[in-house]
Design a protein around this motif. Structure first.
Motif, PDB file in Angstrom:
ATOM      1  N   ASP A  49       0.843  -1.186   0.000  1.00 48.49           N
ATOM      2  CA  ASP A  49       0.000   0.000   0.000  1.00 48.49           C
ATOM      3  C   ASP A  49       0.886   1.246   0.000  1.00 48.49           C
ATOM      4  O   ASP A  49       2.096   1.151   0.109  1.00 48.49           O
ATOM      5  N   PRO A  50       0.301   2.443  -0.174  1.00 50.00           N
ATOM      6  CA  PRO A  50       1.112   3.653  -0.266  1.00 50.00           C
ATOM      7  C   PRO A  50       2.039   3.878   0.922  1.00 50.00           C
ATOM      8  O   PRO A  50       3.064   4.530   0.800  1.00 50.00           O
ATOM      9  N   SER A  51       1.725   3.336   2.093  1.00 53.68           N
ATOM     10  CA  SER A  51       2.590   3.518   3.259  1.00 53.68           C
ATOM     11  C   SER A  51       3.767   2.551   3.259  1.00 53.68           C
ATOM     12  O   SER A  51       4.620   2.611   4.125  1.00 53.68           O
ATOM     13  N   GLY A  52       3.793   1.649   2.262  1.00 54.83           N
ATOM     14  CA  GLY A  52       4.874   0.686   2.172  1.00 54.83           C
ATOM     15  C   GLY A  52       4.566  -0.631   2.859  1.00 54.83           C
ATOM     16  O   GLY A  52       5.363  -1.541   2.846  1.00 54.83           O
ATOM     17  N   GLN A  53       3.392  -0.751   3.456  1.00 57.58           N
ATOM     18  CA  GLN A  53       3.003  -1.979   4.134  1.00 57.58           C
ATOM     19  C   GLN A  53       2.554  -3.020   3.106  1.00 57.58           C
ATOM     20  O   GLN A  53       1.835  -2.710   2.177  1.00 57.58           O
ATOM     21  N   VAL A  54       2.994  -4.236   3.308  1.00 61.70           N
ATOM     22  CA  VAL A  54       2.565  -5.320   2.434  1.00 61.70           C
ATOM     23  C   VAL A  54       1.158  -5.726   2.843  1.00 61.70           C
ATOM     24  O   VAL A  54       0.862  -5.879   4.017  1.00 61.70           O
ATOM     25  N   ARG A  55       0.283  -5.851   1.850  1.00 63.91           N
ATOM     26  CA  ARG A  55      -1.064  -6.312   2.137  1.00 63.91           C
ATOM     27  C   ARG A  55      -1.359  -7.485   1.224  1.00 63.91           C
ATOM     28  O   ARG A  55      -0.807  -7.609   0.152  1.00 63.91           O
ATOM     29  N   SER A  56      -2.217  -8.339   1.679  1.00 65.05           N
ATOM     30  CA  SER A  56      -2.563  -9.498   0.870  1.00 65.05           C
ATOM     31  C   SER A  56      -3.549  -9.075  -0.207  1.00 65.05           C
ATOM     32  O   SER A  56      -4.126  -8.003  -0.159  1.00 65.05           O
ATOM     33  N   ALA A  57      -3.742  -9.947  -1.172  1.00 64.33           N
ATOM     34  CA  ALA A  57      -4.731  -9.679  -2.219  1.00 64.33           C
ATOM     35  C   ALA A  57      -6.092  -9.514  -1.576  1.00 64.33           C
ATOM     36  O   ALA A  57      -6.383 -10.105  -0.536  1.00 64.33           O
ATOM     37  N   GLU A  58      -6.922  -8.703  -2.185  1.00 60.89           N
ATOM     38  CA  GLU A  58      -8.245  -8.443  -1.629  1.00 60.89           C
ATOM     39  C   GLU A  58      -9.123  -9.664  -1.862  1.00 60.89           C
ATOM     40  O   GLU A  58      -9.598  -9.891  -2.962  1.00 60.89           O
ATOM     41  N   ARG A  59      -9.323 -10.446  -0.803  1.00 60.68           N
ATOM     42  CA  ARG A  59     -10.139 -11.641  -0.935  1.00 60.68           C
ATOM     43  C   ARG A  59     -10.672 -12.056   0.424  1.00 60.68           C
ATOM     44  O   ARG A  59      -9.917 -12.253   1.356  1.00 60.68           O
ATOM     45  N   PRO A  60     -11.987 -12.208   0.552  1.00 59.53           N
ATOM     46  CA  PRO A  60     -12.567 -12.615   1.822  1.00 59.53           C
ATOM     47  C   PRO A  60     -12.164 -14.025   2.244  1.00 59.53           C
ATOM     48  O   PRO A  60     -12.043 -14.310   3.407  1.00 59.53           O
ATOM     49  N   ASP A  61     -12.009 -14.927   1.313  1.00 55.90           N
ATOM     50  CA  ASP A  61     -11.497 -16.254   1.624  1.00 55.90           C
ATOM     51  C   ASP A  61     -10.484 -16.608   0.547  1.00 55.90           C
ATOM     52  O   ASP A  61     -10.245 -15.831  -0.362  1.00 55.90           O
ATOM     53  N   VAL A 113       4.621  -0.223 -12.690  1.00 52.06           N
ATOM     54  CA  VAL A 113       4.630   0.845 -13.685  1.00 52.06           C
ATOM     55  C   VAL A 113       5.458   1.965 -13.095  1.00 52.06           C
ATOM     56  O   VAL A 113       5.123   2.497 -12.035  1.00 52.06           O
ATOM     57  N   GLY A 114       6.561   2.305 -13.766  1.00 60.28           N
ATOM     58  CA  GLY A 114       7.495   3.287 -13.202  1.00 60.28           C
ATOM     59  C   GLY A 114       8.069   2.715 -11.927  1.00 60.28           C
ATOM     60  O   GLY A 114       8.687   1.661 -11.931  1.00 60.28           O
ATOM     61  N   ASP A 115       7.802   3.372 -10.804  1.00 56.80           N
ATOM     62  CA  ASP A 115       8.242   2.842  -9.518  1.00 56.80           C
ATOM     63  C   ASP A 115       7.052   2.466  -8.642  1.00 56.80           C
ATOM     64  O   ASP A 115       7.183   2.299  -7.440  1.00 56.80           O
ATOM     65  N   ARG A 116       5.879   2.314  -9.274  1.00 54.78           N
ATOM     66  CA  ARG A 116       4.645   2.046  -8.535  1.00 54.78           C
ATOM     67  C   ARG A 116       4.138   0.621  -8.778  1.00 54.78           C
ATOM     68  O   ARG A 116       4.023   0.182  -9.917  1.00 54.78           O
ATOM     69  N   GLU A 117       3.851  -0.067  -7.706  1.00 52.19           N
ATOM     70  CA  GLU A 117       3.264  -1.400  -7.783  1.00 52.19           C
ATOM     71  C   GLU A 117       1.770  -1.243  -8.052  1.00 52.19           C
ATOM     72  O   GLU A 117       1.050  -0.646  -7.265  1.00 52.19           O
ATOM     73  N   VAL A 118       1.306  -1.755  -9.200  1.00 51.90           N
ATOM     74  CA  VAL A 118      -0.088  -1.541  -9.595  1.00 51.90           C
ATOM     75  C   VAL A 118      -0.941  -2.802  -9.530  1.00 51.90           C
ATOM     76  O   VAL A 118      -2.170  -2.726  -9.582  1.00 51.90           O
ATOM     77  N   ALA A 119      -0.294  -3.947  -9.439  1.00 51.05           N
ATOM     78  CA  ALA A 119      -1.028  -5.215  -9.380  1.00 51.05           C
ATOM     79  C   ALA A 119      -0.141  -6.271  -8.749  1.00 51.05           C
ATOM     80  O   ALA A 119       1.085  -6.133  -8.720  1.00 51.05           O
ATOM     81  N   GLY A 120      -0.777  -7.314  -8.247  1.00 49.25           N
ATOM     82  CA  GLY A 120      -0.013  -8.394  -7.661  1.00 49.25           C
ATOM     83  C   GLY A 120      -0.769  -9.704  -7.673  1.00 49.25           C
ATOM     84  O   GLY A 120      -2.001  -9.723  -7.697  1.00 49.25           O
ATOM     85  N   LEU A 121      -0.008 -10.770  -7.697  1.00 52.90           N
ATOM     86  CA  LEU A 121      -0.576 -12.110  -7.576  1.00 52.90           C
ATOM     87  C   LEU A 121       0.201 -12.791  -6.457  1.00 52.90           C
ATOM     88  O   LEU A 121       1.418 -12.942  -6.547  1.00 52.90           O
ATOM     89  N   THR A 122      -0.510 -13.151  -5.391  1.00 51.53           N
ATOM     90  CA  THR A 122       0.135 -13.789  -4.244  1.00 51.53           C
ATOM     91  C   THR A 122       0.093 -15.299  -4.388  1.00 51.53           C
ATOM     92  O   THR A 122      -0.838 -15.849  -4.996  1.00 51.53           O
ATOM     93  N   TYR A 123       1.094 -15.944  -3.805  1.00 48.51           N
ATOM     94  CA  TYR A 123       1.166 -17.401  -3.872  1.00 48.51           C
ATOM     95  C   TYR A 123       1.907 -17.933  -2.657  1.00 48.51           C
ATOM     96  O   TYR A 123       2.561 -17.201  -1.928  1.00 48.51           O
ATOM     97  N   SER A 124       1.790 -19.233  -2.469  1.00 46.76           N
ATOM     98  CA  SER A 124       2.622 -19.930  -1.495  1.00 46.76           C
ATOM     99  C   SER A 124       3.190 -21.158  -2.192  1.00 46.76           C
ATOM    100  O   SER A 124       2.682 -21.585  -3.225  1.00 46.76           O
TER     101      SER A 124
END
Length: 151
Positions: A3-15, A62-73
Motif C-alpha cells: 500500500d502507499p505507506s509501504g506496508q505489504v497487504r494481501s490480495a483483496e479476498r474474503p477467503d 509501472v514506473g516505480d509504482r506497484e499496480v497489481a499483484g498475484l500472491t502465492y505460497s
C-alpha cells in the motif's frame, strides 16, 4: 501488494478463493473476472513483472509504482498455490490482470511446476485459455470452477 505507506497487504479476498461467505465474488473481483473473460480488447503494456520469492508475490510495476499483484505460497512438492490477484482500481480493464496471470503461468511452466488455484480470477483465466490447463495439479486442483458474481 504494497500500500502507499509501504506496508505489504494481501490480495483483496474474503477467503482463499476470493468469495464472500455466500460464495459470491466481491465487486472488485468481478471486475477482474470480466477483464480476463474479455481480454481480446485490452493489451497491457508499459509495466514489468517482479517476482519476489520472499514475499510470495509477482508484482506488476509501472514506473516505480506497484499496480497489481498475484500472491502465492509454495509447497514442498514442486507445486505453487495461487492465492489471489489484485489490481489497483485505476489500472483495471486495461489487461494488467490478464498479462500478469499469463506471465506467472509461463514462469510456473518454465520452472516445471504445477499449480493449485485458490484465486477465482486465475481459475477464470485458465477456463478461457485452456493451453494452461495442464499446469493444474491433478491431485490438488483447488477451485474447480468459477462461481457467479453477485449483481
Amino acid at each position: 501488494m504494497t500500500d502507499p505507506s509501504g506496508q505489504v497487504r494481501s490480495a483483496e479476498r474474503p477467503d482463499e478463493a476470493g468469495h464472500d461467505e455466500n460464495g459470491t465474488l466481491s465487486e472488485d473481483q468481478a471486475v477482474l473476472i470480466d477483464e480476463v473473460i474479455d481480454a481480446s480488447h485490452t493489451t497491457a503494456s508499459g509495466f514489468r513483472v517482479v517476482h519476489d520469492e520472499n514475499r510470495g508475490t509477482y508484482d506488476a510495476i509501472v514506473g516505480d509504482r506497484e499496480v497489481a499483484g498475484l500472491t502465492y505460497s509454495t509447497t514442498g512438492d514442486d507445486r505453487i498455490v495461487l492465492l489471489g490477484t489484485s489490481v489497483l482500481p485505476e489500472f483495471r480493464k486495461q489487461g494488467v490482470a490478464t498479462a500478469l496471470i499469463r506471465h506467472v503461468l509461463d514462469d510456473v511452466r518454465a520452472q516445471g511446476k504445477t499449480v493449485t488455484i485458490l484465486c477465482a480470477i486465475v481459475r477464470t483465466f485458465i477456463e478461457h485459455n485452456p493451453e494452461y490447463a495442464d499446469l493444474i495439479d491433478v491431485k490438488h486442483p483447488g477451485v474447480t470452477q468459477r462461481r457467479p458474481h453477485s449483481s
